[in-house]
Design a protein around this motif. Structure first.
Motif, PDB file in Angstrom:
ATOM      1  N   THR A  20     -10.116 -24.014  55.168  1.00  9.01           N
ATOM      2  CA  THR A  20     -10.798 -23.536  53.966  1.00  9.01           C
ATOM      3  C   THR A  20      -9.795 -23.076  52.921  1.00  9.01           C
ATOM      4  O   THR A  20      -9.941 -23.359  51.727  1.00  9.01           O
ATOM      5  CB  THR A  20     -11.726 -22.376  54.358  1.00  9.01           C
ATOM      6  OG1 THR A  20     -12.561 -22.804  55.429  1.00  9.01           O
ATOM      7  CG2 THR A  20     -12.584 -21.936  53.177  1.00  9.01           C
ATOM      8  N   LEU A  21      -8.767 -22.370  53.373  1.00  5.90           N
ATOM      9  CA  LEU A  21      -7.754 -21.864  52.446  1.00  5.90           C
ATOM     10  C   LEU A  21      -6.974 -23.004  51.798  1.00  5.90           C
ATOM     11  O   LEU A  21      -6.654 -22.946  50.603  1.00  5.90           O
ATOM     12  CB  LEU A  21      -6.801 -20.924  53.193  1.00  5.90           C
ATOM     13  CG  LEU A  21      -7.408 -19.579  53.595  1.00  5.90           C
ATOM     14  CD1 LEU A  21      -6.544 -18.890  54.643  1.00  5.90           C
ATOM     15  CD2 LEU A  21      -7.598 -18.683  52.373  1.00  5.90           C
ATOM     16  N   PRO A  30      -5.965 -18.673  43.469  1.00  8.95           N
ATOM     17  CA  PRO A  30      -4.755 -17.946  43.847  1.00  8.95           C
ATOM     18  C   PRO A  30      -4.989 -16.858  44.899  1.00  8.95           C
ATOM     19  O   PRO A  30      -4.169 -16.668  45.786  1.00  8.95           O
ATOM     20  CB  PRO A  30      -4.301 -17.315  42.531  1.00  8.95           C
ATOM     21  CG  PRO A  30      -5.556 -17.172  41.719  1.00  8.95           C
ATOM     22  CD  PRO A  30      -6.554 -18.182  42.222  1.00  8.95           C
ATOM     23  N   THR A  31      -6.108 -16.147  44.811  1.00 12.57           N
ATOM     24  CA  THR A  31      -6.389 -15.094  45.791  1.00 12.57           C
ATOM     25  C   THR A  31      -7.840 -15.205  46.244  1.00 12.57           C
ATOM     26  O   THR A  31      -8.680 -15.791  45.565  1.00 12.57           O
ATOM     27  CB  THR A  31      -6.190 -13.680  45.200  1.00 12.57           C
ATOM     28  OG1 THR A  31      -7.089 -13.509  44.113  1.00 12.57           O
ATOM     29  CG2 THR A  31      -4.764 -13.454  44.742  1.00 12.57           C
ATOM     30  N   VAL A  32      -8.098 -14.604  47.402  1.00 10.05           N
ATOM     31  CA  VAL A  32      -9.442 -14.702  47.964  1.00 10.05           C
ATOM     32  C   VAL A  32      -9.795 -13.372  48.635  1.00 10.05           C
ATOM     33  O   VAL A  32      -8.953 -12.739  49.254  1.00 10.05           O
ATOM     34  CB  VAL A  32      -9.506 -15.872  48.970  1.00 10.05           C
ATOM     35  CG1 VAL A  32      -8.653 -15.595  50.201  1.00 10.05           C
ATOM     36  CG2 VAL A  32     -10.925 -16.179  49.400  1.00 10.05           C
ATOM     37  N   SER A  33     -11.027 -12.948  48.486  1.00 10.65           N
ATOM     38  CA  SER A  33     -11.467 -11.721  49.164  1.00 10.65           C
ATOM     39  C   SER A  33     -12.067 -12.087  50.514  1.00 10.65           C
ATOM     40  O   SER A  33     -12.445 -13.237  50.744  1.00 10.65           O
ATOM     41  CB  SER A  33     -12.522 -11.003  48.327  1.00 10.65           C
ATOM     42  OG  SER A  33     -13.706 -11.773  48.285  1.00 10.65           O
ATOM     43  N   GLY A  59      -3.159  -8.420  53.077  1.00 13.87           N
ATOM     44  CA  GLY A  59      -4.071  -8.337  51.944  1.00 13.87           C
ATOM     45  C   GLY A  59      -3.651  -7.230  50.985  1.00 13.87           C
ATOM     46  O   GLY A  59      -2.834  -6.385  51.323  1.00 13.87           O
ATOM     47  N   THR A  60      -4.227  -7.270  49.802  1.00 12.61           N
ATOM     48  CA  THR A  60      -3.972  -6.205  48.831  1.00 12.61           C
ATOM     49  C   THR A  60      -5.301  -5.548  48.503  1.00 12.61           C
ATOM     50  O   THR A  60      -6.238  -6.230  48.084  1.00 12.61           O
ATOM     51  CB  THR A  60      -3.363  -6.784  47.542  1.00 12.61           C
ATOM     52  OG1 THR A  60      -2.240  -7.578  47.892  1.00 12.61           O
ATOM     53  CG2 THR A  60      -2.934  -5.679  46.599  1.00 12.61           C
ATOM     54  N   ARG A  61      -5.384  -4.239  48.728  1.00 19.77           N
ATOM     55  CA  ARG A  61      -6.643  -3.539  48.493  1.00 19.77           C
ATOM     56  C   ARG A  61      -7.042  -3.641  47.031  1.00 19.77           C
ATOM     57  O   ARG A  61      -6.197  -3.562  46.150  1.00 19.77           O
ATOM     58  CB  ARG A  61      -6.486  -2.063  48.893  1.00 19.77           C
ATOM     59  CG  ARG A  61      -6.450  -1.919  50.386  1.00 19.77           C
ATOM     60  CD  ARG A  61      -5.840  -0.604  50.827  1.00 19.77           C
ATOM     61  NE  ARG A  61      -5.376  -0.748  52.194  1.00 19.77           N
ATOM     62  CZ  ARG A  61      -5.807   0.001  53.208  1.00 19.77           C
ATOM     63  NH1 ARG A  61      -6.668   0.971  53.001  1.00 19.77           N
ATOM     64  NH2 ARG A  61      -5.356  -0.207  54.409  1.00 19.77           N
ATOM     65  N   TYR A  65      -6.607 -11.421  49.386  1.00 19.68           N
ATOM     66  CA  TYR A  65      -5.464 -12.043  50.045  1.00 19.68           C
ATOM     67  C   TYR A  65      -4.874 -13.132  49.153  1.00 19.68           C
ATOM     68  O   TYR A  65      -5.602 -13.877  48.505  1.00 19.68           O
ATOM     69  CB  TYR A  65      -5.890 -12.660  51.376  1.00 19.68           C
ATOM     70  CG  TYR A  65      -6.533 -11.684  52.334  1.00 19.68           C
ATOM     71  CD1 TYR A  65      -5.781 -11.016  53.295  1.00 19.68           C
ATOM     72  CD2 TYR A  65      -7.901 -11.427  52.275  1.00 19.68           C
ATOM     73  CE1 TYR A  65      -6.371 -10.111  54.177  1.00 19.68           C
ATOM     74  CE2 TYR A  65      -8.503 -10.528  53.147  1.00 19.68           C
ATOM     75  CZ  TYR A  65      -7.737  -9.867  54.095  1.00 19.68           C
ATOM     76  OH  TYR A  65      -8.321  -8.974  54.948  1.00 19.68           O
ATOM     77  N   ASP A  66      -3.578 -13.239  49.181  1.00 22.26           N
ATOM     78  CA  ASP A  66      -2.905 -14.326  48.462  1.00 22.26           C
ATOM     79  C   ASP A  66      -3.086 -15.601  49.286  1.00 22.26           C
ATOM     80  O   ASP A  66      -2.647 -15.673  50.438  1.00 22.26           O
ATOM     81  CB  ASP A  66      -1.414 -13.995  48.313  1.00 22.26           C
ATOM     82  CG  ASP A  66      -0.675 -15.068  47.535  1.00 22.26           C
ATOM     83  OD1 ASP A  66      -0.573 -14.932  46.310  1.00 22.26           O
ATOM     84  OD2 ASP A  66      -0.222 -16.061  48.163  1.00 22.26           O
TER      85      ASP A  66
END
Lengths: 223, 223
Positions: A20-21, A30-33, A59-61, A65-66
Motif C-alpha cells: 500500500t505504501l 509524502p506522509t500518511v497517518s 512516526g511524527t506526532r 509517517y513518512d
DNA sequence: TGGTGTGAAACTTTTCACAGCT
DNA sequence: AGCTGTGAAAAGTTTCACACCA
C-alpha cells in the motif's frame, strides 16, 4: 536496532502495509497517518500504530509517517533489500501461472529455475526459462544463497519434493499442494490451498443463509 | 443442533481435517484418534480435540472418532453437502490455472462460468467452458443461488469487479488481486496473495540467517 | 487401558483510551 | 489541534492436565 522478534500477526501484515505504501509513494503521497493507512489496508488505526511501533518510533506526532522512510524500514525488516531467488517445482497449470506472475519480480523475487520431473516437459520454455529436471536442484541450491522453494506439484509428489528441498539446504518453502508437509525444525513452510479458502467461505455463506432463514421465520410467526 | 458460531481459527482448520479424513476413508481407515489426526495434519492432539468438540461430542472414549461420521459432520458444518457454483473473473495465467484446477470439483465446487472483460478472450474455450463477457455476470448470478466470486484480474480492475459482484448479489469473494477490497457489511472476502506469502517467508529466513551469524560471531569471540 | 471432552491457565492478539509530542 | 506511541483491558486462541467413560 531492536532485536525482539515481531509478533507473527504483525509480520503477516507488514507486506500489506508495504504494498500500500509503495502505491502511495508512486502517487506522490509524502506522509500518511495511521488512520488513512488503515483505510487503505482494511485494518484499523490502532492496529496499524501498534504494528508499526514494532519497527521502532518512526512516526511524527501531529503529522503521521513518512511514506518513503516507512517503506525503507519495512523492506529492511522483511529482508527485502535483496532480491530472493525462487525455484518452482512442478510446472503444471499452477506452476505455469506462478512462473509468469509479474508480481514476483516487482516485489523482491526472481525465478532462479523451473523444475519438473516429467522428462517430456524438461527443455520446454516457460516465462523465458527452460524447464529443467528436478535432479538439477542440488546445483541450483548450491549457486543460490537463500533459495526459496515453491511446490506446485500434485499432492502425492509434494512430500518427496519437500524432502529433497530440505536435503539441498532450503529452509523456506511455499506449498501449494493440498497436503501437510513434514519438515525438520528450522524449516519454515507456508501453505496456500485454494479449496480450503473456498470452504471457509462456504461456512460463512451457509451461516448467512441460515440467519436470513431465521429472520424470515420470525417475521412469518409474527405476521 | 448447536447454534453457537464456531471460532474462526477452528473454521480455518476444519477443511484440513476434512481433506485428511477423506484420504483416510479412501485408505479404509475406520476410526481415528485425536493423536493420529494431529500427526497427519501437523497440529497437536489437544487442538484437534478442542476443534472437534465444537461440532458436538462425536468421539468415543478409549476408541477415537468414526472417520465416516466425522467427515459427514464436518461437511455439514462447512455447508459442503451441496456443490457450490463459482464464477472466475479474469482469465489470465492464474484464472486459467484456477479453471483447470481439479481439486475444485473434488472438494465441493463447480465452475459456473469464466468471465473476462477482454473481447479478444471472449469465446475462447478453457477447461471445457467458453469464456464469457463480464457483462453476463448478472444473468449468471441470477441462475446460481449462493454463487461464489473469484477475482483473478490485475489489481486495478479488482475493485470494480468486486463492486459488480456485490451489486449482483454475491456475498462471498475469493480475491487473488494484490489489493484490499472494500465491500459492504455482510460480504465475506478472503484474500490470497502469493507475494505476501513469500515476503513472510523472507522475514523468517532473514531472522535465521541473523541468528546463525550471531552464533558464528559468538564462537569466533570465544575461539 | 486408552482416549475423549473440557475447565482452567497461559499465551497471543486486538482494542481502548489517553498522555505527550510536534 | 492532530496524531503517535503505549500501557492496560478485553477478546480470542492454544495448551495443560485430568475427570470420566467405553
Amino acid at each position: 536496532m531492536d532485536d525482539r522478534p515481531i509478533p507473527e500477526a504483525t509480520v503477516g501484515r507488514l507486506p500489506i502495509y508495504l504494498r500500500t505504501l509503495v502505491e502511495m509513494a508512486e502517487n506522490g503521497v509524502p506522509t500518511v497517518s495511521s488512520e488513512s493507512l488503515a483505510e487503505a489496508t482494511g485494518f484499523n488505526s490502532a492496529k496499524v500504530r501498534k504494528d508499526l511501533s514494532h519497527l521502532g518510533s518512526y512516526g511524527t506526532r501531529g503529522v503521521g509517517y513518512d511514506v518513503a522512510y516507512l517503506i525503507h524500514q519495512i523492506r529492511r525488516e522483511l529482508g527485502l533489500t535483496q532480491h530472493w531467488p525462487v525455484v518452482i517445482v512442478g510446472i503444471g497449470n499452477l506452476g505455469h501461472a506462478l512462473a509468469n506472475y509479474r508480481g514476483f519480480a516487482e516485489r523482491g523475487f526472481r525465478a532462479a529455475a523451473l523444475l519438473d520431473s516429467d522428462p517430456a516437459k524438461v527443455g520446454e520454455e516457460v516465462a523465458g526459462l527452460r524447464i529443467r529436471s528436478v535432479e538439477d536442484l542440488p546445483d541450483i541450491a548450491a549457486s543460490n544463497e537463500g533459495l526459496i522453494g515453491v511446490i506446485s506439484t500434485p499432492a502425492p509428489a509434494a512430500q518427496q519434493v519437500a524432502d529433497l528441498m530440505v536435503r539441498v539446504g532450503i529452509h523456506s518453502i511455499l506449498n501449494f499442494a493440498p497436503i501437510a508437509l513434514a519438515v525438520p525444525e528450522g524449516v519454515s513452510v507456508r501453505k496456500v490451498d485454494l479449496a480450503v479458502e473456498l470452504q471457509i467461505l462456504t461456512y460463512y455463506e451457509q451461516r448467512k443463509a441460515a440467519l436470513l432463514d431465521v429472520k424470515r421465520r420470525g417475521r412469518a410467526a409474527l405476521g
